[in-house]
Write an enzyme that holds these catalytic residues in place. Structure first.
Site, mmCIF file in Angstrom:
data_model
loop_
_atom_site.group_PDB
_atom_site.id
_atom_site.type_symbol
_atom_site.label_atom_id
_atom_site.label_comp_id
_atom_site.label_asym_id
_atom_site.label_seq_id
_atom_site.Cartn_x
_atom_site.Cartn_y
_atom_site.Cartn_z
ATOM 1 N NE ARG A 154 6.227 1.809 0.710
ATOM 2 C CZ ARG A 154 6.162 2.542 -0.408
ATOM 3 N NH1 ARG A 154 5.416 3.601 -0.464
ATOM 4 N NH2 ARG A 154 6.863 2.228 -1.489
ATOM 5 C CE LYS B 230 5.930 5.078 -8.840
ATOM 6 N NZ LYS B 230 7.055 5.021 -7.904
ATOM 7 C CB THR B 231 2.173 9.981 -5.702
ATOM 8 O OG1 THR B 231 2.136 8.556 -5.749
ATOM 9 C CG2 THR B 231 0.835 10.488 -5.216
ATOM 10 C CG ASP C 249 -0.494 7.168 -7.804
ATOM 11 O OD1 ASP C 249 0.555 6.707 -8.291
ATOM 12 O OD2 ASP C 249 -0.534 7.732 -6.685
ATOM 13 C CD GLU C 250 0.491 2.884 -5.800
ATOM 14 O OE1 GLU C 250 1.142 1.907 -6.236
ATOM 15 O OE2 GLU C 250 0.822 3.501 -4.780
ATOM 16 C CD GLN D 39 6.495 0.693 -5.141
ATOM 17 O OE1 GLN D 39 5.803 0.897 -4.139
ATOM 18 N NE2 GLN D 39 7.031 1.663 -5.831
#
Ligand code: ATP
Ligand code: MG
Length: 682
Positions: free
Chosen positions: A620, A29-30, A211-212, A242
């Site tokens: 992660r 996504k990023t 983002d996020e 998330q």
């Protein structure tokens, strides 16, 4: 546009309509955001018309760098920043419409607490002040002003809080200061109430990327809507699994509402995870499965099964820390090529869990950094210096004035300051403004007057010079002069009992000044001796935005050190080898004291957020993952017995492979012997 799959490419090419990329962890996504910035510029959009909003300053720095490596210099003009930094930009340019001078100060959380204490008459303790702070913050995040809060208050508690908020808002206006929530709330008001400002920004911003997105709050969403306007050219990327900042007001409602508010929304799902092995991804998918689904998702990896996820059971926290260190050493000794220090991260739920880990790492001489902990900017000496900087930038900042005039002490006592305060409020001026009033002589003796006048002249002089100090070299020289002039080192030595502590604090001061100087730009050489040229800024300009920065080094990512981090601060990041430490019931899921009375739905919501936190932690890891827990942990002064977190069972690991590999133990011992013998490990 190489290195993107079909769905990612689709997201990058969706430039003329609102677009939402909704996908699980590690699905790129990023990466879509960075590539989309490059694509938009290639298509001819002016870089300055593109805004990319990240969750932290550090993430912004990283994105700027990545975009830079894709398209070079043009990326510099892209506005890559957090929502808060964007808010600052809006207010500095157009805040005058709200009665805010361009040089307003940004208060940090400690300032806010002390102002609130003051507003309430000064008798409250810090814990109470913090509670008010949370309460007011929650009201602001709902978009309420003090008057609105007062009007809709239902009980005495709510009325008291709203009344306090009213006084607090008056103070802030008088100090020409804003708090962090205002950095979103005021720009929102600005765009809502001032059509010309709104049109200007909507014209200027050709595309906004976020983002996020799952961790935005209600006011941030409103701000986004006003920024993009009718044309709605934006790209949001996020993952409902998330969302971990609900406790700070983030709401998944923003995801749910997006397709309703923007019927033209193009929703793109990404399904391939490029980060983790199948073993790690499977554990993650199992953990998140019990949570209700906002959007159904599937996620697969083609990186192979990889090594099994391991669970380490330890006796107590020190033991757990030793095992973590041994694990790192053993992986370094047994792999070819050996992983670097920066390939490792140890993640945990709460800041205090870092302590035993730090001790063990230090003992083993392993370099590490702690991120997401107490920030450099919360240290007393740094806050001292920041008070001075704030006063240069904004003379009306009374809290900064009071701190600067008394640090170091310059013979100006409390009686003098109290009289000055009375005088200032009678004449509706700031403390600094009052210094220069000819009528002040009537209320203060000669000697006090002289002291104050001298201080005032000194600040004016410094401000004048800071405005004209451009570039890193000049800034460094200026700051050294200034520290000598105010006698700050002597002040530290006089007020600290131990020389060692004084020296450590003085080193922090020097490090901080050096970092400030670097931010003034120009020719900068890093530790490796490479130089880079950036645009020169005045020191005053640097000083103005200091409160926004929470990490001392935006490039710390590059150091070769092990990362210790809270799970919250690890969001969006990845490491080849990850250890999740302290995964016990009570810590993760975290159970705050006095939780028993909480109603069921609130408790369920909290548990779901904790589960997402575990999901963030697991995802992660790229290649290996160890989850550890100990049978006893310190709680206050006591040792309490612990159970493994329910999330460990929820990962559904194979019991035969998840326990520690005996061969690893052997390798560990061998590595230790080799080290002791001074020979390189085989
Ligand atoms: P998170 O949900 O944790 O924020 P994300 O969805 O933002 O994750 P990224 O960080 O963008 O994921 O990507 C994860 C990793 O996968 C990165 O190392 C990235 O470089 C890599 N990656 C992403 N897309 C691709 C691709 N199409 N081909 C190869 N590697 C990719
Ligand atoms: Mg990401």
């Amino acid at each position: 546009m190489s290195g993107l799959n079909l769905a990612q490419l689709q997201a990058v090419h969706a430039t003329s309509q609102p677009c939402l990329v909704l996908a699980g962890a590690g699905s790129g996504k990023t990466r879509v955001i960075t590539h989309k910035i490059a694509h938009l510029i290639d298509k001819g959009l002016p870089p300055a018309g593109i805004a990319a909003i990240t969750f932290t300053n550090k993430a912004a720095a990283e994105m700027r760098e990545r975009a830079g490596s894709l398209i070079g210099k043009r990326a510099r003009e892209v506005l890559v920043c957090t929502f808060h930094a964007l808010g600052v930009r809006l207010l500095r340019e157009n805040g005058q419409a709200l009665g805010l001078k361009p040089q307003f100060s940004i208060l940090d959380s400690a300032d806010v607490a002390s102002i609130l204490k003051d507003c309430a008459g000064g008798t409250a303790d810090l814990a109470t002040a913090r509670q008010w702070q949370w309460g007011i913050s929650a009201l602001k995040n709902q978009g309420l002003t003090a008057n609105q809060a007062l009007a809709q208050a239902q009980d005495d508690g709510a009325r008291t809080l709203a009344a306090l908020m009213l006084r607090y808002e008056e103070r802030l206006a008088a100090y020409q200061s804003v708090d962090f929530d205002d950095l979103i709330g005021l720009p929102l008001r600005l765009l809502r109430e001032h059509g010309t400002v709104r049109e200007k920004w909507q014209r200027q911003l050709a595309h906004v990327l976020v983002d996020e997105y799952q961790d935005t709050n209600a006011t941030q969403y409103e701000l986004l809507k006003l920024l993009v306007g009718e044309r709605a050219r934006f790209t949001a990327v996020g993952d409902d699994d998330q969302s971990i900042y609900g406790w700070r007001g983030a709401t998944l409602e923003n995801l749910r509402r997006l397709p309703l508010d923007f019927p033209a929304l193009k929703v793109i799902k990404l399904e391939q995870n490029y980060r983790s092995t199948s073993a790690i991804l499977r554990a993650a998918n199992h953990v998140i499965a019990p949570n209700p689904k906002l959007f159904p998702k599937t996620l697969f990896s083609e990186l192979g099964e990889g090594e099994p996820v391991r669970v380490q059971q330890c006796d107590h926290e020190e033991h757990e820390a030793e095992r973590a260190v041994a694990r790192i050493q053993s992986l370094r000794a047994s792999r070819n090529p050996p992983p670097a220090w920066k390939d490792f991260a140890i993640l945990y739920r709460a800041n205090h869990q870092a302590k035993p880990l730090e001790k063990a790492l230090r003992q083993a001489a392993i370099p590490y950094k702690v991120s997401g902990g107490t920030s450099f900017f919360e240290r007393a000496e740094i806050r001292d210096l920041c008070a001075w900087f704030r006063l240069w930038a904004n003379n009306d900042d009374d809290p900064a004035f009071l701190r600067a005039v008394t640090t170091p002490r310059r013979g100006i006592g409390h009686t003098t300051l109290a009289r000055l305060g009375e005088f200032a409020s009678q004449h509706k001026s700031s403390l600094f403004g009052a210094l220069f009033s000819p009528m002040l002589a009537a209320v203060l003796p000669r000697k006090a007057l002289d002291g104050l006048a001298e201080f005032g002249r000194g600040v004016n002089d410094m401000e004048y010079r800071a405005r004209r100090t451009l570039g890193a070299g000049a800034a460094r020289a200026f700051l050294a002069d200034w520290l000598a002039e105010i006698g700050y080192e002597r002040h530290l030595r006089d007020t600290e009992d131990s020389d060692k502590v004084a020296s450590a604090r003085w080193n922090n001061v020097l490090e901080f000044c050096d970092w400030m100087a670097q931010r003034a730009g120009g020719q900068i050489a890093d530790a490796a001796g490479t130089t880079a040229a950036t645009e020169e800024r005045s020191l005053l300009d640097v000083a103005r935005n200091i409160a926004l920065l929470s990490t001392i080094s935006e490039r710390e990512q590059e150091q070769d050190v092990v990362t210790l981090s809270t799970l919250h601060a690890a969001k969006g990041l990845e490491w080849p080898h990850v250890l999740l430490a302290g995964v016990t019931e009570g810590m993760l899921p975290f159970k705050p004291g006095g939780d028993d009375g909480a109603d069921d739905s609130a408790a369920t919501a909290r548990l779901e957020e904790e589960r997402r936190l575990m999901y963030v932690g697991i995802t992660r890891a790229q290649r290996t993952l160890v989850v550890s827990w100990s049978k006893r942990r310190k709680k206050g002064r006591e040792m309490v017995a612990c159970q493994p977190s329910r999330f460990i069972a929820e990962m559904q690991l194979d019991a035969a492979t998840s326990r520690e590999d005996p061969r690893e133990k052997l390798r560990q011992l061998r590595a230790e012997f080799a080290r002791k013998a001074g020979a390189p490990a085989a």
